[in-house]
Design an enzyme around this catalytic site. Structure first.
Site, PDB file in Angstrom:
ATOM      1  N   GLY A  43      -6.177  -7.829  -8.173  1.00  0.00           N
ATOM      2  CA  GLY A  43      -7.013  -7.829  -6.977  1.00  0.00           C
ATOM      3  C   GLY A  43      -8.158  -6.829  -6.971  1.00  0.00           C
ATOM      4  O   GLY A  43      -9.184  -7.064  -6.353  1.00  0.00           O
ATOM      5  N   GLU A 100      -7.588   0.190  -4.794  1.00  0.00           N
ATOM      6  CA  GLU A 100      -6.843  -0.967  -4.273  1.00  0.00           C
ATOM      7  C   GLU A 100      -7.787  -1.996  -3.673  1.00  0.00           C
ATOM      8  O   GLU A 100      -8.842  -1.640  -3.142  1.00  0.00           O
ATOM      9  CB  GLU A 100      -5.918  -0.495  -3.138  1.00  0.00           C
ATOM     10  CG  GLU A 100      -4.777   0.391  -3.588  1.00  0.00           C
ATOM     11  CD  GLU A 100      -3.514  -0.395  -3.851  1.00  0.00           C
ATOM     12  OE1 GLU A 100      -3.613  -1.603  -4.178  1.00  0.00           O
ATOM     13  OE2 GLU A 100      -2.444   0.192  -3.717  1.00  0.00           O
ATOM     14  N   ASP A 101      -7.370  -3.256  -3.706  1.00  0.00           N
ATOM     15  CA  ASP A 101      -8.129  -4.284  -2.987  1.00  0.00           C
ATOM     16  C   ASP A 101      -7.889  -4.153  -1.489  1.00  0.00           C
ATOM     17  O   ASP A 101      -8.806  -4.197  -0.691  1.00  0.00           O
ATOM     18  CB  ASP A 101      -7.765  -5.702  -3.496  1.00  0.00           C
ATOM     19  CG  ASP A 101      -6.265  -6.004  -3.480  1.00  0.00           C
ATOM     20  OD1 ASP A 101      -5.443  -5.101  -3.194  1.00  0.00           O
ATOM     21  OD2 ASP A 101      -5.899  -7.163  -3.770  1.00  0.00           O
ATOM     22  N   ASP A 104      -2.206  -2.845   3.065  1.00  0.00           N
ATOM     23  CA  ASP A 104      -1.729  -3.665   4.179  1.00  0.00           C
ATOM     24  C   ASP A 104      -0.526  -2.976   4.812  1.00  0.00           C
ATOM     25  O   ASP A 104      -0.686  -2.094   5.644  1.00  0.00           O
ATOM     26  CB  ASP A 104      -1.407  -5.059   3.630  1.00  0.00           C
ATOM     27  CG  ASP A 104      -1.054  -6.054   4.714  1.00  0.00           C
ATOM     28  OD1 ASP A 104      -1.588  -5.935   5.820  1.00  0.00           O
ATOM     29  OD2 ASP A 104      -0.242  -6.963   4.454  1.00  0.00           O
ATOM     30  N   PHE A 153      -5.434 -13.099   7.318  1.00  0.00           N
ATOM     31  CA  PHE A 153      -5.411 -13.140   5.857  1.00  0.00           C
ATOM     32  C   PHE A 153      -6.827 -13.375   5.335  1.00  0.00           C
ATOM     33  O   PHE A 153      -7.526 -14.277   5.805  1.00  0.00           O
ATOM     34  CB  PHE A 153      -4.475 -14.257   5.386  1.00  0.00           C
ATOM     35  CG  PHE A 153      -4.176 -14.199   3.919  1.00  0.00           C
ATOM     36  CD1 PHE A 153      -3.168 -13.376   3.439  1.00  0.00           C
ATOM     37  CD2 PHE A 153      -4.902 -14.958   3.017  1.00  0.00           C
ATOM     38  CE1 PHE A 153      -2.890 -13.312   2.083  1.00  0.00           C
ATOM     39  CE2 PHE A 153      -4.636 -14.898   1.662  1.00  0.00           C
ATOM     40  CZ  PHE A 153      -3.621 -14.075   1.198  1.00  0.00           C
ATOM     41  N   ASP A 160      -7.047 -12.875  -3.358  1.00  0.00           N
ATOM     42  CA  ASP A 160      -6.752 -14.281  -3.637  1.00  0.00           C
ATOM     43  C   ASP A 160      -5.855 -14.906  -2.595  1.00  0.00           C
ATOM     44  O   ASP A 160      -5.180 -14.230  -1.823  1.00  0.00           O
ATOM     45  CB  ASP A 160      -6.037 -14.398  -4.988  1.00  0.00           C
ATOM     46  CG  ASP A 160      -4.593 -13.898  -4.926  1.00  0.00           C
ATOM     47  OD1 ASP A 160      -4.396 -12.722  -4.571  1.00  0.00           O
ATOM     48  OD2 ASP A 160      -3.662 -14.689  -5.193  1.00  0.00           O
ATOM     49  N   ARG A 166     -10.818 -15.400  -5.698  1.00  0.00           N
ATOM     50  CA  ARG A 166     -11.106 -14.014  -6.073  1.00  0.00           C
ATOM     51  C   ARG A 166     -12.593 -13.810  -6.353  1.00  0.00           C
ATOM     52  O   ARG A 166     -13.138 -12.741  -6.131  1.00  0.00           O
ATOM     53  CB  ARG A 166     -10.325 -13.623  -7.339  1.00  0.00           C
ATOM     54  CG  ARG A 166      -8.819 -13.541  -7.154  1.00  0.00           C
ATOM     55  CD  ARG A 166      -8.190 -12.870  -8.381  1.00  0.00           C
ATOM     56  NE  ARG A 166      -6.759 -13.095  -8.495  1.00  0.00           N
ATOM     57  CZ  ARG A 166      -5.823 -12.364  -7.887  1.00  0.00           C
ATOM     58  NH1 ARG A 166      -6.168 -11.377  -7.099  1.00  0.00           N
ATOM     59  NH2 ARG A 166      -4.552 -12.633  -8.061  1.00  0.00           N
TER      60      ARG A 166
END
Ligand code: IMP
Ligand code: MG
Length: 192
Positions: A43, A100-101, A104, A153, A160, A166
């Site tokens: 990610g 990090e992408d 969460d 989301f 992704d 992506r």
């Protein structure tokens, strides 16, 4: 592919401008030193390469990959992650920035922080493209973040849905029905 997109949260231009700002912040904070960016596959690769170009001090790059195990099972390992591909080089005495992408629930990031902290880096920080603090289960110290996002989301810029999207150059929310249920992914996770 864009048929499934409900709306764009951040355009390509907004993403690029924000990454440039964060790159400047990082260059100032670590001035006079080298920084090692550690990308979490897959990610974070798009974000990491853009960020590295926006940083003006010397940068090293390494990657690790994680995989979730336990899944929906009721075992004690439910929702936990493990390192599927480790770093190529040690990080002892280095200034490390985990890239990090998205942060969460924070569970993945906390696991990685604990693992990397045990290897004796000189410093260890977190830089994330997206931060969804509303879903946090464990607190993690995010040092640099590009965007805070709502409880939906999202895909694009490395993120992704079933391995697709992506390569979208913007961050988008998927239409209802096509998006992953956040409630479902949350219920798969527990605090390790
Ligand atoms: P955490 O352990 O709950 O913080 O999960 C972080 C990981 O879940 C990220 O690195 C992503 O791979 C994935 N993830 C969480 N939210 C999203 C999203 O909105 N889109 C795509 N992937 C996501
Ligand atoms: Mg993912």
């Amino acid at each position: 592919m864009t048929d499934s997109i409900e709306r764009v949260l951040f355009t390509e231009e907004q993403v690029a401008a924000r990454i440039a700002e964060v790159g400047t912040e990082i260059s100032e904070k670590y001035r006079g030193r080298d920084v090692k960016l550690i990308g979490v596959l897959k990610g974070s690769i798009f974000f990491l390469t853009a960020l590295a170009r926006a940083i003006t001090i010397p940068v090293k790059i390494d990657f690790l990959a994680i995989s979730s195990f336990g899944g929906a099972s009721k075992s004690a390992s439910r929702g936990m992650v493990r390192i599927a591909k480790d770093l190529d080089e040690p990080i002892e005495d280095e200034d490390v920035l985990l890239v990090e992408d998205i942060v969460d629930t924070g569970l993945t990031t906390r696991y990685l922080l604990q693992t990397l902290a045990g290897r004796g880096p000189r410093s260890l920080g977190i830089c994330t493209l997206l931060d969804r603090t509303v879903r946090r289960i464990v607190q993690v110290p995010v040092d640099f973040r590009c965007f805070e996002i709502p409880d939906r989301f999202v895909v694009g810029c490395g993120l992704d849905h079933k391995q697709l999207y992506r390569n979208l150059p913007f961050i988008a929310v998927l239409k209802p029905g096509t998006e992953e249920s956040l409630a479902t992914s949350a219920s798969r996770k527990s605090i390790p």
